[in-house]
Scaffold this motif. Sequence first.
Motif, mmCIF file in Angstrom:
data_model
loop_
_atom_site.group_PDB
_atom_site.id
_atom_site.type_symbol
_atom_site.label_atom_id
_atom_site.label_comp_id
_atom_site.label_asym_id
_atom_site.label_seq_id
_atom_site.Cartn_x
_atom_site.Cartn_y
_atom_site.Cartn_z
ATOM 1 N N ALA A 45 0.922 -1.144 -0.017
ATOM 2 C CA ALA A 45 -0.107 0.037 0.067
ATOM 3 C C ALA A 45 0.867 1.388 0.182
ATOM 4 N N GLY A 46 2.004 1.178 0.423
ATOM 5 C CA GLY A 46 2.959 2.250 0.498
ATOM 6 C C GLY A 46 3.572 2.711 1.723
ATOM 7 N N LYS A 47 2.883 1.975 2.756
ATOM 8 C CA LYS A 47 3.239 2.568 4.141
ATOM 9 C C LYS A 47 4.619 2.596 4.388
ATOM 10 N N SER A 48 5.624 1.607 4.250
ATOM 11 C CA SER A 48 6.854 1.862 4.484
ATOM 12 C C SER A 48 7.491 2.783 3.809
ATOM 13 N N THR A 49 7.257 3.031 2.423
ATOM 14 C CA THR A 49 7.864 4.244 1.863
ATOM 15 C C THR A 49 7.336 5.423 2.509
ATOM 16 N N PHE A 50 6.224 5.509 2.967
ATOM 17 C CA PHE A 50 5.771 6.645 3.714
ATOM 18 C C PHE A 50 6.399 6.890 4.700
ATOM 19 N N ASP A 168 8.153 0.984 12.214
ATOM 20 C CA ASP A 168 7.989 0.374 10.782
ATOM 21 C C ASP A 168 7.653 -1.055 11.333
ATOM 22 N N GLU A 169 6.274 -1.439 11.475
ATOM 23 C CA GLU A 169 5.875 -2.881 11.604
ATOM 24 C C GLU A 169 6.674 -3.378 12.831
ATOM 25 N N ALA A 170 6.543 -2.796 13.871
ATOM 26 C CA ALA A 170 7.489 -2.949 15.022
ATOM 27 C C ALA A 170 7.115 -4.484 15.971
HETATM 28 N N1 ATP Z 1 13.245 0.547 -4.150
HETATM 29 C C1 ATP Z 1 11.989 0.353 -4.990
HETATM 30 N N2 ATP Z 1 11.871 0.529 -6.288
HETATM 31 C C2 ATP Z 1 10.754 -0.082 -6.887
HETATM 32 N N3 ATP Z 1 9.642 -0.157 -6.407
HETATM 33 C C3 ATP Z 1 9.607 -0.079 -4.932
HETATM 34 C C4 ATP Z 1 10.828 0.173 -4.148
HETATM 35 N N4 ATP Z 1 10.220 0.009 -2.956
HETATM 36 C C5 ATP Z 1 9.050 -0.287 -2.798
HETATM 37 N N5 ATP Z 1 8.289 -0.276 -4.156
HETATM 38 C C6 ATP Z 1 7.167 -0.620 -4.517
HETATM 39 O O1 ATP Z 1 6.332 0.430 -3.974
HETATM 40 C C7 ATP Z 1 5.199 -0.137 -3.404
HETATM 41 C C8 ATP Z 1 4.849 0.123 -2.017
HETATM 42 O O2 ATP Z 1 5.752 -0.372 -1.288
HETATM 43 P P1 ATP Z 1 6.039 -0.411 0.455
HETATM 44 O O3 ATP Z 1 6.857 -1.106 0.979
HETATM 45 O O4 ATP Z 1 5.950 1.217 0.633
HETATM 46 O O5 ATP Z 1 4.404 -1.004 0.723
HETATM 47 P P2 ATP Z 1 4.140 -1.476 2.083
HETATM 48 O O6 ATP Z 1 2.474 -0.962 2.248
HETATM 49 O O7 ATP Z 1 5.085 -1.372 3.246
HETATM 50 O O8 ATP Z 1 3.971 -3.063 2.002
HETATM 51 P P3 ATP Z 1 4.692 -4.266 3.123
HETATM 52 O O9 ATP Z 1 3.504 -4.244 4.075
HETATM 53 O O10 ATP Z 1 4.356 -5.420 2.082
HETATM 54 O O11 ATP Z 1 6.088 -3.863 3.552
HETATM 55 C C9 ATP Z 1 5.119 -1.596 -3.586
HETATM 56 O O12 ATP Z 1 4.565 -1.891 -4.746
HETATM 57 C C10 ATP Z 1 6.597 -1.923 -3.890
HETATM 58 O O13 ATP Z 1 6.903 -3.070 -4.769
#
Ligand code: ATP
Length: 337
Positions: A45-50, A168-170
Motif C-alpha cells: 500500500a505504500g506504508k513503508s515508503t511513507f 515500521d511494523e515493530a
Molecule cells: N526501491 C523500490 N523500487 C521500486 N519499487 C519499490 C521500491 N520500494 C518499494 N517499491 C514498491 O512500492 C510499493 C509500496 O511499497 P511499500 O514497501 O511502501 O509498501 P508497504 O505498504 O509497506 O508493504 P509491506 O507491508 O508489504 O511492506 C510496492 O509495490 C513496492 O513493490
Amino acid sequence: MAKHIEVKNLTKIYTNVDKEFKAVDDISLSINKNDIYGIMGLSGAGKSTFIRMLNRLEEPSSGEIYVNGENIVELPKKRLLEYRRKTGMIFQHFNLLSSRDVKGNVAFALELAGWPKNKIEPRVDELLELVGLEDKRNVYPSQLSGGQKQRVAIARALANYPEILLSDEATSALDPRTTVSILELLKNIQKKLGLTIVLITHQMEVIRKVCNRTAILSDGKLIEEGSTKEIFLNPKNELTREFVSHIAPETENKKEKMKITGKQMLKLNFQGEQAEKPYISDMVKKYGLDVNILGGTIDELADDKVGHLLVEILGSDTDRNSAINWLKENKIEVEEV
Ligand SMILES: Nc1ncnc2c1ncn2[C@@H]1O[C@H](COP(=O)(O)OP(=O)(O)OP(=O)(O)O)[C@@H](O)[C@H]1O
C-alpha cells in the motif's frame, strides 16, 4: 491540538526499467503532538515508503513534510542529521548489532551522537530500566527473545531524547502476547516522555489497541483518515469497512437471507459508555417490541470503546419508527444495512 507533523502532497515515484510507479501518491495529512498515529494498509500500500520519507531514509519525489513548522524535505545535511537524532525509529526485524551486547547496542546511538564517555553508562542504565531490561545489560542479541530484542531497539531509538518515534511494523514478527506487551510499552513511553509516535502496521488490532488517530492507505493513496474511534464506529471506505469488519460471516449470510425475504436489518453503533448500557431492553419495554439480535461486537480502543449491534426490530411500522427515533434521541447511530 498542536500540529507536530504536517505532510503535504507527498509523492514517491519509483522508476522500474522505464516505467514510473507511484508508491506514495499525493498524500496530505496532519499528525498532532502526542498522537499515536497509525497508518494501516495491505502489503504494497505504500506504508513503508511513507514512513521512511518522514525521516528521509527515502527521498520524496515531491511534496512537503513540516515538522514543528520546518520543511524537512529541504534540510541541509547537517540539520538533517540533527533532525534524525530527534526522530527515533524501530523496525520489524529490530536491526541490532549482533557483535555488541544489550548495553553496547543502546550505547551505540549515544556514541554516534558524540556523547561524552562518562555520560553514556548512566544514560544506558536509565534507558534499560525504562524498557524493563536492566537484568539483560550484558546479554547478546542472539540470547534474547523477539520481544526483548524489540525492547533493546526501543531503548536505542529513545537514547537521544527524540520527540518523534517512527515504528515500521515493530510488532509484525512477534507472537500475539509479546505484541501486546510491546504495544503497552509504546503506550507507556508515549505518555511518560510526551512523544509523538507514528506507526505503520497491517494489523487492525495494533491500531485498535494503541492509536488515537488512523490513516488507511491503498495503492499509495490515502483513502480514509480520522480518529480511530470514528474509523471503528463509522468506516466510510469499502476497504476500511473490511478492515474493521464487525459483521461475522454467519451474519453476512443472514443479511443476504433478510434481503431476499424483504426483512429490515439495522446496525446500531454505540460509543463510550453507551456500549455498556441496556438500551435494547429499555427500548423493548418502552415500545412493546420484539428484537431479534443477529450479531454484535464491542471494540476496546486505546482510550474508548465502540459497540455494534445488528438487530431486526419486529413490530408495527409506527412502533418501530418511534423506537428508532428514541434510539437516535439517545445519540445511538442507526444504519439500515
Ligand atoms: N526501491 C523500490 N523500487 C521500486 N519499487 C519499490 C521500491 N520500494 C518499494 N517499491 C514498491 O512500492 C510499493 C509500496 O511499497 P511499500 O514497501 O511502501 O509498501 P508497504 O505498504 O509497506 O508493504 P509491506 O507491508 O508489504 O511492506 C510496492 O509495490 C513496492 O513493490
